[in-house]
Design a protein around this motif. Structure first.
Motif, PDB file in Angstrom:
ATOM      1  N   GLU A 193       0.738  -1.113   0.403  1.00 31.81           N
ATOM      2  CA  GLU A 193      -0.147   0.054  -0.188  1.00 31.81           C
ATOM      3  C   GLU A 193       1.042   1.285  -0.226  1.00 31.81           C
ATOM      4  OE1 GLU A 193      -2.840   0.432   3.157  1.00 31.81           O
ATOM      5  OE2 GLU A 193      -3.320   2.321   2.472  1.00 31.81           O
ATOM      6  N   THR A 194       0.631   2.044  -1.079  1.00 26.04           N
ATOM      7  CA  THR A 194       1.584   3.111  -0.988  1.00 26.04           C
ATOM      8  C   THR A 194       0.231   4.125  -0.035  1.00 26.04           C
ATOM      9  OG1 THR A 194       1.785   2.830  -3.545  1.00 26.04           O
ATOM     10  CG2 THR A 194       1.866   5.098  -2.653  1.00 26.04           C
ATOM     11  N   PRO A 195       1.314   4.278   0.810  1.00 20.40           N
ATOM     12  CA  PRO A 195       1.456   5.426   1.765  1.00 20.40           C
ATOM     13  C   PRO A 195       1.155   6.706   1.180  1.00 20.40           C
ATOM     14  CG  PRO A 195       3.378   5.019   2.659  1.00 20.40           C
ATOM     15  CD  PRO A 195       2.750   4.025   1.311  1.00 20.40           C
ATOM     16  N   ARG A 196      -0.412   7.551   1.452  1.00 23.26           N
ATOM     17  CA  ARG A 196      -0.351   8.723   1.210  1.00 23.26           C
ATOM     18  C   ARG A 196      -1.360   9.427   1.521  1.00 23.26           C
ATOM     19  NH1 ARG A 196      -4.640   9.533  -2.612  1.00 23.26           N
ATOM     20  NH2 ARG A 196      -5.491   7.501  -3.142  1.00 23.26           N
ATOM     21  N   ILE A 197      -1.515  10.779   1.891  1.00 20.44           N
ATOM     22  CA  ILE A 197      -2.554  11.421   2.118  1.00 20.44           C
ATOM     23  C   ILE A 197      -3.451  11.793   1.236  1.00 20.44           C
ATOM     24  CG2 ILE A 197      -3.362  13.850   3.887  1.00 20.44           C
ATOM     25  CD1 ILE A 197       0.216  13.435   4.714  1.00 20.44           C
ATOM     26  N   SER A 198      -4.607  10.934   1.597  1.00 21.99           N
ATOM     27  CA  SER A 198      -6.133  11.345   0.267  1.00 21.99           C
ATOM     28  C   SER A 198      -6.053  13.193   0.202  1.00 21.99           C
ATOM     29  CB  SER A 198      -7.428  10.714   0.520  1.00 21.99           C
ATOM     30  OG  SER A 198      -7.376  11.122   2.260  1.00 21.99           O
ATOM     31  N   LYS A 199      -6.036  13.135  -0.613  1.00 22.81           N
ATOM     32  CA  LYS A 199      -6.618  14.782  -0.834  1.00 22.81           C
ATOM     33  C   LYS A 199      -7.656  15.063  -1.714  1.00 22.81           C
ATOM     34  CE  LYS A 199      -1.929  15.557  -2.328  1.00 22.81           C
ATOM     35  NZ  LYS A 199      -1.155  15.599  -3.304  1.00 22.81           N
ATOM     36  N   PRO A 200      -8.503  15.849  -1.676  1.00 23.71           N
ATOM     37  CA  PRO A 200      -9.925  15.662  -2.873  1.00 23.71           C
ATOM     38  C   PRO A 200      -9.590  15.992  -3.546  1.00 23.71           C
ATOM     39  CG  PRO A 200      -9.062  17.655  -0.688  1.00 23.71           C
ATOM     40  CD  PRO A 200      -8.502  16.844  -1.201  1.00 23.71           C
ATOM     41  N   THR A 201     -10.559  14.286  -4.301  1.00 22.06           N
ATOM     42  CA  THR A 201     -10.440  13.737  -5.503  1.00 22.06           C
ATOM     43  C   THR A 201     -11.462  15.434  -6.659  1.00 22.06           C
ATOM     44  OG1 THR A 201     -12.539  12.826  -5.415  1.00 22.06           O
ATOM     45  CG2 THR A 201     -10.760  11.815  -5.438  1.00 22.06           C
ATOM     46  N   GLU A 323      -1.504   7.243  10.869  1.00 24.09           N
ATOM     47  CA  GLU A 323      -1.189   5.865   9.460  1.00 24.09           C
ATOM     48  C   GLU A 323      -0.789   5.761   9.173  1.00 24.09           C
ATOM     49  OE1 GLU A 323      -5.136   4.693   9.085  1.00 24.09           O
ATOM     50  OE2 GLU A 323      -5.974   4.567  10.833  1.00 24.09           O
ATOM     51  N   GLU A 324      -1.017   7.124   8.354  1.00 31.78           N
ATOM     52  CA  GLU A 324       0.981   7.137   7.099  1.00 31.78           C
ATOM     53  C   GLU A 324       1.431   7.005   7.514  1.00 31.78           C
ATOM     54  OE1 GLU A 324      -1.568  10.362   5.000  1.00 31.78           O
ATOM     55  OE2 GLU A 324      -2.916   9.008   4.503  1.00 31.78           O
ATOM     56  N   ALA A 325       2.313   7.673   8.192  1.00 32.57           N
ATOM     57  CA  ALA A 325       3.614   8.085   8.981  1.00 32.57           C
ATOM     58  C   ALA A 325       3.975   7.135   9.688  1.00 32.57           C
ATOM     59  CB  ALA A 325       3.008   9.292   9.983  1.00 32.57           C
ATOM     60  N   ILE A 326       3.076   6.074  10.270  1.00 33.28           N
ATOM     61  CA  ILE A 326       3.621   5.057  10.797  1.00 33.28           C
ATOM     62  C   ILE A 326       4.082   3.825   9.623  1.00 33.28           C
ATOM     63  CG2 ILE A 326       2.578   2.978  12.197  1.00 33.28           C
ATOM     64  CD1 ILE A 326       0.638   5.131  13.607  1.00 33.28           C
TER      65      ILE A 326
END
Lengths: 695, 202
Positions: A193-201, A323-326
């Motif tokens: 899973e590519t950790p990323r911060i979700s952005k408004p689509t 969670e993404e940072a972890i």
């Protein structure tokens, strides 16, 4: 059919082709976009193609427009070469694009308004496009494109006043944004899973734009009409038939995240071996909730606002970031690094251990996900390691110098004592009163009792000095001749000088000499005038007050020169008798109490008339000043104060004046003053020596 | 404009200074003309000074200064007496006021100088208890007594000694002062003519 540009006058439509306003390339009239630059050609949509009515309207519009800036090329020149050669148009591209561009297109309403304004000449009424208007326009496109039923409304020209948006009660756009910001469900372990911060689509943005389109505008402007479900692209601009590549691009944002296909890329073997699929760690247990401090009602209220009931967006976002940072941390730790980088990492670890700082992964803020950030609070509150102390070494010479400086400083401190403020006794008032009384007594008593000071005159005889003798001699030589007498002393010195003046004028009167009285000051002239009027048998002429000091004396000296004709002195006319007397004057007697006045006579009159006899009768204060001039021969005779006068009267004049008495009184006063000074010298010398010894 | 304002006085100083120098050395008639101009300029300056004095003390009088009131009253009174004498309304009014007011007042001020000088001499002895102070007071006493008759042979010797001191030290000092003043005046005059000193700009 031909059209000309408003500004430059060049042909816009040439044989079925319209000139692009941006790149000036010729595009077929049926096209809405320029073949070269792709910009929208309003010409075609506004007036259609092949429409004679539209062409007439355009012609009329052109006539009303300002004259062209420069002359356009003649049609004859353009007809000389083929169209394609001049324009460089690729016929094949033109044919291919014809298929994609719809034949019939509607002119947007705002463009019609622009044209109407141009025709009417009221271009100033057109509002300048603002950021808000552009945003509204874009948002409106989103409304029409988001699947909702676009309202069949035409875009009218915006009103000149500022638009205000009235917010609707519904906050659907916020909910729509929230839907996209909800954290993704945790993936099962083992999956990459590519950790990323979700952005408004883009879809969420379109949803927001759709909600925004529900807002009514005050000005009554309405979104563009569109038929196709394209974001941000009005139908009028894009058309119903778009190239596939363009339609794919525009429709891409509608795809959800789950539909994004995974791209499989074959990695080379060395790179593949370095990549290790990380294993998702067990979810960390959250710290236990603190023990309740407040009462149950507050806890209940707090529970109502817990994460389970209402989750604020910022909290949701924070959880996601956590969670993404972890996950990023796990990935960084598990990934193998090349050997060169390992050394650097080890060095970093060593440095961190040396500094005693634990590498902490930042969870929040702009540095989220970074390791090794220094916690400021910990760094400031923690105990810092001391730096090794640098030991300075001193040479023997330095040590000697230090010892010497210390010795000097100590010696100075020893010598320095707190100064006892010696009160300087002010001149005691009793002593001042005593002195004043004594002086007054020595002056007043002889006036009341003249015999009280007779014993002083018996002490010694008055002697005649050489200057006094010559003074007398010169006065005697001037008998029967006019003598110029200058009364240049102030009334303050009249007590001493009046007696001298009276004696001089008396002698001149006795000698039969005529006297010309003048002065450099008005008060001096008044004194001379009064004394001369009281002198018996004196032939006196009044020259008057001579202003200008040295300059007036210079003029006077010229008048005294027989060779020069002088009728005025300093602008004042001289009586004829005085003119004659001035010419015959050979002796000048100056009665002065100030050095400047005496010098002016010596330097101005004596320099111009060197043969003139210059005599000076001065106060005792001015006595020393006359010595150099007498020695140099510039003064023929000098009479200094009351002592010389007393001797002069006693020796040469038969007049019994008050000069002798004045002299004895002044002598007594001088003796008294000298005695006081001597007493003071002795007293303060003794007291000074005593105080010096005691110190 | 400021440059012009500064240049005009300087130019006038140049021209008239050079003209006065030339007239003094070579052309007496020119010097005579220039000196005659100085006369009426001095009169105008005196008039302006009187008017300025009146204005200043009038303002001070408005603020409640009593001494300014006395000055203005004296000024008006003397001018009135002068006009009256000129027209023959009074006889020697100005001379009378001068002799009975101004002369006694100035003589009184001068007579107070004797007390001040005596107190200053004692203060010098009190403050400066050193050889220089002693030397100063000693010479003061010597020259004070030199102007008075002293009895006997001692008096004669004293007068001879004081005469020598006066002839040597006093004359030398006075000559030095006079030469220095003359040289300074020459230097200032040259500086004014060259424009280095501009007293008229103050």
């Amino acid at each position: 059919m031909s059209r000309r540009c408003i500004s430059c006058g060049s042909d816009l439509i040439i044989d079925g082709y319209v000139r692009c306003s941006n790149c000036r390339a010729l595009t077929p009239l049926e096209l809405e976009f320029c073949e070269l630059c792709g910009s929208y050609i309003s010409m075609a949509n506004q007036f259609g193609h092949g429409d004679s009515t539209a062409s007439e309207e355009w012609t009329n519009h052109r006539e009303a427009a300002p004259p062209p800036l420069h002359q356009a090329t003649s049609p004859e020149d353009e007809a000389s070469s083929t169209l394609e050669e001049r324009l460089g148009i690729d016929r094949r591209r033109t044919e291919a694009r014809k298929k994609d561009i719809p034949a019939d297109t509607d002119v947007p309403g705002w463009l019609l308004d622009v044209d109407a304004a141009l025709k009417s000449g009221t271009t100033s009424d057109l509002p300048e496009p603002t950021v808000e208007r552009r945003e509204d326009w874009i948002r409106e496109q989103g409304v029409a494109l988001n699947g909702g039923t676009p309202e069949e409304e035409s875009f009218e020209s915006p009103a000149p006043e500022v638009e205000t948006i009235e917010e609707t009660e519904s906050l659907d756009w916020i909910d729509a944004l929230k839907g996209d910001l909800e954290p993704a469900e945790p993936k099962p372990a083992g999956e990459a899973e590519t950790p990323r911060i979700s952005k408004p689509t883009a879809a969420a943005a379109a949803a927001g734009a759709a909600a925004a389109g529900a807002k009514k505008r005050k000005s009554g402007t309405q979104p563009l009409e569109s038929k196709d479900n394209l974001m941000g692209v009005p139908r009028q601009l894009a058309g119903t038939e778009l190239p596939s590549w363009l339609s794919d691009q525009l429709q891409r944002p509608e795809r959800s995240e789950e539909e994004v296909p995974e791209v499989e890329i074959e990695l080379p073997e060395p790179v593949r071996s370095t990549i290790v699929v990380p294993v998702a760690p067990e979810p960390q247990e959250k710290p236990p909730a603190p023990s309740p401090v407040l009462d149950e009602s507050f806890e209940k209220w707090l529970k109502d606002f817990s994460e389970e009931s209402i989750s604020p967006d910022w909290m949701v976002e924070a959880d996601e970031q956590y969670e993404e940072a972890i996950a990023a941390d796990i990935l960084a730790k598990s990934a193998k690094t090349p050997g060169t980088m390992q050394e650097v990492q080890e060095g970093e670890v060593d440095s961190a251990e040396l500094l005693g700082i634990e590498e902490v992964t930042e969870l929040r803020g702009t540095l989220s996900g970074l390791k090794g950030t220094i916690q400021i609070a910990a760094a400031m509150s923690g105990v810092q390691t001391r730096r090794p102390r640098v030991e300075y070494s001193l040479s023997k010479q330095h040590q000697k110098q230090i010892a010497l400086l210390e010795g000097i400083i100590n010696a100075e401190t020893v010598k320095r004592r707190p100064k006892t403020v010696v009160k300087v006794n002010r001149f005691p008032a009793s002593l001042r009163v005593l002195l004043a009384v004594a002086l007054l007594a020595i002056v007043i008593v002889p006036l009341l009792v003249p015999s009280s000071v007779d014993w002083i005159s018996d002490l010694a005889t008055l002697t005649i000095s050489q200057p006094v003798q010559q003074f007398h001699d010169q006065i005697e030589q001037a008998a029967g001749q006019p003598v110029l007498v200058a009364f240049d002393y102030s009334p303050a010195m009249s007590g001493e000088m009046n007696a001298v003046a009276e004696a001089l004028l008396g002698q001149l009167a006795a000698n039969g000499s005529s006297v010309i009285i003048t002065s450099q000051s008005a008060s001096g002239f008044q004194l001379g005038q009064s004394i001369a009027s009281e002198t018996e048998d004196l032939s006196a002429f009044y020259l008057g007050y001579l202003p200008g000091e040295a300059v007036s004396l210079r003029s006077l000296a010229r008048c005294m020169d027989e060779s020069m004709d002088c009728q005025t002195i300093f602008g004042e006319s001289i009586p004829p008798e005085i003119q004659e007397l001035l010419g015959e004057t050979n002796t000048v007697a100056v009665l002065a109490s100030e050095s400047g006045e005496l010098q002016a006579w010596i330097e101005q009159v004596g320099a111009v008339l060197p043969d003139e006899v210059l005599l000076a009768a001065v106060t005792q204060t001015l006595g020393p000043l006359t010595a150099p001039y007498y020695t140099a021969g510039q003064l023929e005779g000098v009479l200094v104060g009351s002592p010389d006068l007393a001797a002069y009267e006693q020796e040469f004049l038969d007049v019994e004046g008050n000069s002798a008495r004045n002299f004895t009184i002044s002598t007594a006063a001088i003796w008294l003053i000298a005695a006081f000074l001597l007493i003071g010298v002795v007293y303060y010398a003794i007291t000074g020596l005593r105080s010096g010894h005691s110190q | 404009m400021d440059q012009i304002k500064k240049s005009i006085p300087l130019l006038l100083a140049y021209v008239f200074g050079a003209a006065a120098l030339i007239g003094l050395l070579f052309i007496p008639a020119l010097a005579k003309i220039l000196t005659s101009w100085v006369g009426f300029l001095a009169g105008i300056a005196l008039l302006i000074g009187i008017l300025n004095l009146t204005a200043v003390h009038s303002r001070r009088l408005a603020k409640g200064n009593v001494y300014s009131l006395v000055l203005l009253i004296s000024l008006i009174a003397m001018i009135t007496l002068g006009i009256a004498d000129y027209f023959g309304w009074t006889e020697d009014g100005v001379a009378t006021a001068f002799h009975y007011v101004q002369v006694p007042l100035e003589a009184a001020f001068a007579s107070m100088m004797a007390f001040f000088l005596l107190f200053a001499g004692v203060r010098v002895i009190q403050k400066r208890r050193n050889w220089w102070g002693l030397l100063f007071i000693g010479f003061v006493i010597v020259f004070l007594l030199a102007r008075t008759p002293l009895p006997g042979t001692a008096g004669e010797i004293y007068h001879d000694v004081s005469g020598v001191l006066s002839a040597i030290f006093v004359n030398a000092g006075m000559r030095g002062i006079l030469i220095g003043v003359a040289l300074g005046a020459i230097a200032v005059s040259i500086r004014v003519l060259m424009g280095l000193e501009r007293p008229y700009e103050k």
